[in-house]
Design a protein around this motif. Structure first.
Motif, PDB file in Angstrom:
ATOM      1  N   ARG A 176      40.767  20.993  57.066  1.00  0.00           N
ATOM      2  CA  ARG A 176      40.083  20.118  58.017  1.00  0.00           C
ATOM      3  C   ARG A 176      38.584  20.099  57.762  1.00  0.00           C
ATOM      4  N   ALA A 177      38.035  21.252  57.382  1.00  0.00           N
ATOM      5  CA  ALA A 177      36.611  21.345  57.103  1.00  0.00           C
ATOM      6  C   ALA A 177      36.260  20.872  55.693  1.00  0.00           C
ATOM      7  N   ARG A 178      37.233  20.399  54.939  1.00  0.00           N
ATOM      8  CA  ARG A 178      37.037  19.872  53.579  1.00  0.00           C
ATOM      9  C   ARG A 178      36.425  20.922  52.651  1.00  0.00           C
ATOM     10  N   LEU A 179      36.969  22.124  52.743  1.00  0.00           N
ATOM     11  CA  LEU A 179      36.455  23.223  51.931  1.00  0.00           C
ATOM     12  C   LEU A 179      37.367  23.549  50.750  1.00  0.00           C
ATOM     13  N   LEU A 180      38.529  22.911  50.681  1.00  0.00           N
ATOM     14  CA  LEU A 180      39.481  23.264  49.628  1.00  0.00           C
ATOM     15  C   LEU A 180      39.150  22.629  48.288  1.00  0.00           C
ATOM     16  N   SER A 181      38.031  21.921  48.210  1.00  0.00           N
ATOM     17  CA  SER A 181      37.575  21.403  46.926  1.00  0.00           C
ATOM     18  C   SER A 181      36.645  22.392  46.218  1.00  0.00           C
ATOM     19  N   ARG A 182      36.281  23.458  46.882  1.00  0.00           N
ATOM     20  CA  ARG A 182      35.387  24.455  46.290  1.00  0.00           C
ATOM     21  C   ARG A 182      36.211  25.489  45.536  1.00  0.00           C
ATOM     22  N   PRO A 183      35.942  25.684  44.247  1.00  0.00           N
ATOM     23  CA  PRO A 183      36.790  26.581  43.444  1.00  0.00           C
ATOM     24  C   PRO A 183      36.923  27.985  44.022  1.00  0.00           C
ATOM     25  N   HIS A 184      35.812  28.591  44.502  1.00  0.00           N
ATOM     26  CA  HIS A 184      35.908  29.962  44.995  1.00  0.00           C
ATOM     27  C   HIS A 184      36.721  30.032  46.284  1.00  0.00           C
ATOM     28  N   ALA A 224      32.042  27.900  55.137  1.00  0.00           N
ATOM     29  CA  ALA A 224      31.232  26.731  54.795  1.00  0.00           C
ATOM     30  C   ALA A 224      29.831  27.126  54.342  1.00  0.00           C
ATOM     31  N   GLU A 225      29.352  28.295  54.765  1.00  0.00           N
ATOM     32  CA  GLU A 225      28.001  28.726  54.422  1.00  0.00           C
ATOM     33  C   GLU A 225      27.973  29.817  53.361  1.00  0.00           C
ATOM     34  N   LEU A 226      29.140  30.244  52.898  1.00  0.00           N
ATOM     35  CA  LEU A 226      29.204  31.366  51.954  1.00  0.00           C
ATOM     36  C   LEU A 226      29.448  30.868  50.529  1.00  0.00           C
ATOM     37  N   THR A 227      28.790  31.506  49.581  1.00  0.00           N
ATOM     38  CA  THR A 227      28.985  31.164  48.172  1.00  0.00           C
ATOM     39  C   THR A 227      29.540  32.335  47.359  1.00  0.00           C
ATOM     40  N   ASP A 228      29.600  33.518  47.950  1.00  0.00           N
ATOM     41  CA  ASP A 228      30.086  34.693  47.234  1.00  0.00           C
ATOM     42  C   ASP A 228      31.612  34.749  47.301  1.00  0.00           C
ATOM     43  N   PRO A 229      32.307  34.641  46.166  1.00  0.00           N
ATOM     44  CA  PRO A 229      33.779  34.627  46.195  1.00  0.00           C
ATOM     45  C   PRO A 229      34.369  35.891  46.799  1.00  0.00           C
ATOM     46  N   GLY A 230      33.765  37.046  46.527  1.00  0.00           N
ATOM     47  CA  GLY A 230      34.296  38.303  47.046  1.00  0.00           C
ATOM     48  C   GLY A 230      34.265  38.353  48.559  1.00  0.00           C
ATOM     49  N   ALA A 232      40.376  32.061  46.752  1.00  0.00           N
ATOM     50  CA  ALA A 232      40.594  32.944  47.904  1.00  0.00           C
ATOM     51  C   ALA A 232      41.839  32.540  48.677  1.00  0.00           C
ATOM     52  N   VAL A 233      42.096  31.230  48.775  1.00  0.00           N
ATOM     53  CA  VAL A 233      43.287  30.754  49.485  1.00  0.00           C
ATOM     54  C   VAL A 233      44.551  31.173  48.749  1.00  0.00           C
ATOM     55  N   ASP A 234      44.527  31.123  47.417  1.00  0.00           N
ATOM     56  CA  ASP A 234      45.687  31.584  46.649  1.00  0.00           C
ATOM     57  C   ASP A 234      45.988  33.047  46.969  1.00  0.00           C
ATOM     58  N   SER A 235      44.946  33.862  47.042  1.00  0.00           N
ATOM     59  CA  SER A 235      45.131  35.268  47.400  1.00  0.00           C
ATOM     60  C   SER A 235      45.634  35.402  48.830  1.00  0.00           C
ATOM     61  N   LEU A 236      45.126  34.536  49.704  1.00  0.00           N
ATOM     62  CA  LEU A 236      45.527  34.563  51.106  1.00  0.00           C
ATOM     63  C   LEU A 236      47.010  34.261  51.253  1.00  0.00           C
ATOM     64  N   VAL A 237      47.484  33.216  50.579  1.00  0.00           N
ATOM     65  CA  VAL A 237      48.890  32.840  50.675  1.00  0.00           C
ATOM     66  C   VAL A 237      49.770  33.950  50.109  1.00  0.00           C
ATOM     67  N   ALA A 238      49.342  34.551  48.998  1.00  0.00           N
ATOM     68  CA  ALA A 238      50.108  35.671  48.423  1.00  0.00           C
ATOM     69  C   ALA A 238      50.148  36.849  49.385  1.00  0.00           C
ATOM     70  N   GLU A 239      49.018  37.122  50.041  1.00  0.00           N
ATOM     71  CA  GLU A 239      48.965  38.201  51.022  1.00  0.00           C
ATOM     72  C   GLU A 239      49.914  37.930  52.178  1.00  0.00           C
ATOM     73  N   GLY A 240      49.900  36.696  52.656  1.00  0.00           N
ATOM     74  CA  GLY A 240      50.776  36.339  53.766  1.00  0.00           C
ATOM     75  C   GLY A 240      52.245  36.447  53.398  1.00  0.00           C
ATOM     76  N   ARG A 241      52.585  36.029  52.173  1.00  0.00           N
ATOM     77  CA  ARG A 241      53.981  36.120  51.746  1.00  0.00           C
ATOM     78  C   ARG A 241      54.418  37.574  51.612  1.00  0.00           C
ATOM     79  N   ALA A 242      53.549  38.419  51.087  1.00  0.00           N
ATOM     80  CA  ALA A 242      53.903  39.834  50.940  1.00  0.00           C
ATOM     81  C   ALA A 242      54.177  40.467  52.309  1.00  0.00           C
TER      82      ALA A 242
END
Length: 356
Positions: free
Chosen positions: A215-223, A183-189, A227-237
């Protein structure tokens, strides 16, 4: 005087209060030791032996506080008073010196460390060291009357999670701490590294993290979405690796992996993670737990595919990444049972198997 007469605490010399083990006290606790507000102000004067680190929290030595002292100071500031204006826990001894007998750890009421500081305490290599954090996030109930000040940043919640105690400090669970940090971070990396470490390090499953971010309503932020797309791919792998290992280590027949199923000359039936053609058993990794909603088009399509395959006589086994991680032997038994039951069923419809 009767045995019911309360005893007035005997004041202790000020130098004994700062004996190396009692390095932090609230104003109320100092008063309980016989130190008046005027004496506290005098000791905290510029250049004096004490300093007011946060409102009503006094550091009983000059010079900069240690990281441990900052953590406990934030908790002393934010913890709910339990009686007579004293901070939660009664004891404020902070173990700051190695060796010797360690004093008791305070029991902080309705306050816990969250955000980046919590991730550091959880052992995240992608989180910065405590000494470099200008602000330490502390999670408190929504209706508490507290403000962000000094090194304490107040984060509010409608329902406090169950804290994890790390190094004597109450800390928010990883998923909650991640959401408060993001919620406080703006750096995508940085966001991507933290989320990836949460999954790769085995701290929590991707679906748990995604639910907390939602729940924290953070999924509207593009970065965050990236990161979530990468997270889901990581979890699937990771889940796929566990699935391959389960089949090999528990002696299951080798399936065909990652294939599409289609009726001859007919419609596409959908893809599956593993398929045993001789037994008409398909296996799917269920990584959609965070999207299980009645109005979710993807989940509805997933359900229609499963029902269609079962109508054709194909048994569909669902395994979750968490079950594969926690109980691979039991999941292997589930698959083996489905394979053994194939001989008792009516023959399934013929389907074409294509690489996915």
């Amino acid at each position: 005087m009767t045995h019911n007469t309360p005893l007035t605490p005997r004041p202790r010399p000020l130098h004994e209060l700062a004996d190396g083990r009692r390095r932090l006290m609230t104003a109320a606790q100092l008063r309980a030791h016989g130190v008046s507000a005027a004496e506290t102000d005098e000791q905290c004067r510029p250049g004096g032996p004490w300093q007011q680190l946060l409102p009503n929290v006094v550091l009983l030595h000059p010079g900069p506080p240690t990281s441990d002292e900052r953590l406990h100071a934030v908790l002393l500031y934010a913890a709910r008073d339990r009686s007579c204006g004293a901070a939660a826990g009664g004891s404020v001894s902070v173990p700051v010196q190695p060796g010797g007998e360690q004093p008791p750890v305070p029991a902080y009421a309705e306050a816990m460390i969250t955000g980046l500081a919590a991730l550091t305490l959880h052992g995240f290599s992608a989180a910065p060291p405590l000494s470099s954090l200008e602000l330490i996030d502390v999670l408190v109930p929504r209706l508490r009357r507290l403000r962000t000040t000094g090194c304490a940043r107040v984060v509010r919640t409608t329902a406090l999670p169950t804290a994890v105690e790390l190094t004597g400090v109450p800390v928010a669970p990883v998923a909650r701490a991640l959401a408060d940090a993001v919620a406080e971070l703006t750096d995508p990396g940085t966001v991507r590294r933290l989320l990836t470490e949460a999954v790769r390090g085995g701290h929590c499953e991707p679906a748990v993290v995604v639910r907390e971010l939602n729940r924290a309503r953070l999924l509207s932020r593009p970065h965050v979405v990236d990161a979530v797309d990468s997270l889901v791919a990581e979890g699937r792998a990771l889940a796929e690796q566990r699935l391959y290992r389960m089949v090999r280590e528990h002696g299951l027949p080798e399936p065909v992996w990652n294939v599409d199923l289609r009726l001859p000359g007919g419609p596409h039936l959908g893809g599956v993670d593993a398929f045993w053609p001789e037994h008409a058993v398909a296996l799917e990794l269920d990584t959609r737990a965070h999207r299980r909603r009645e109005d979710d088009a993807d989940w509805a399509e997933h359900t229609r595919k499963r029902e269609h395959l079962e109508r054709l006589g194909i048994t569909v086994v669902h395994l979750t990444p968490r079950k594969l991680r926690d109980s691979p032997e039991h999941q292997a038994t589930v698959v083996r049972t489905a394979l053994m039951a194939a001989g008792d069923r009516e023959p399934a419809a013929y389907v074409v198997v294509l690489p996915r």
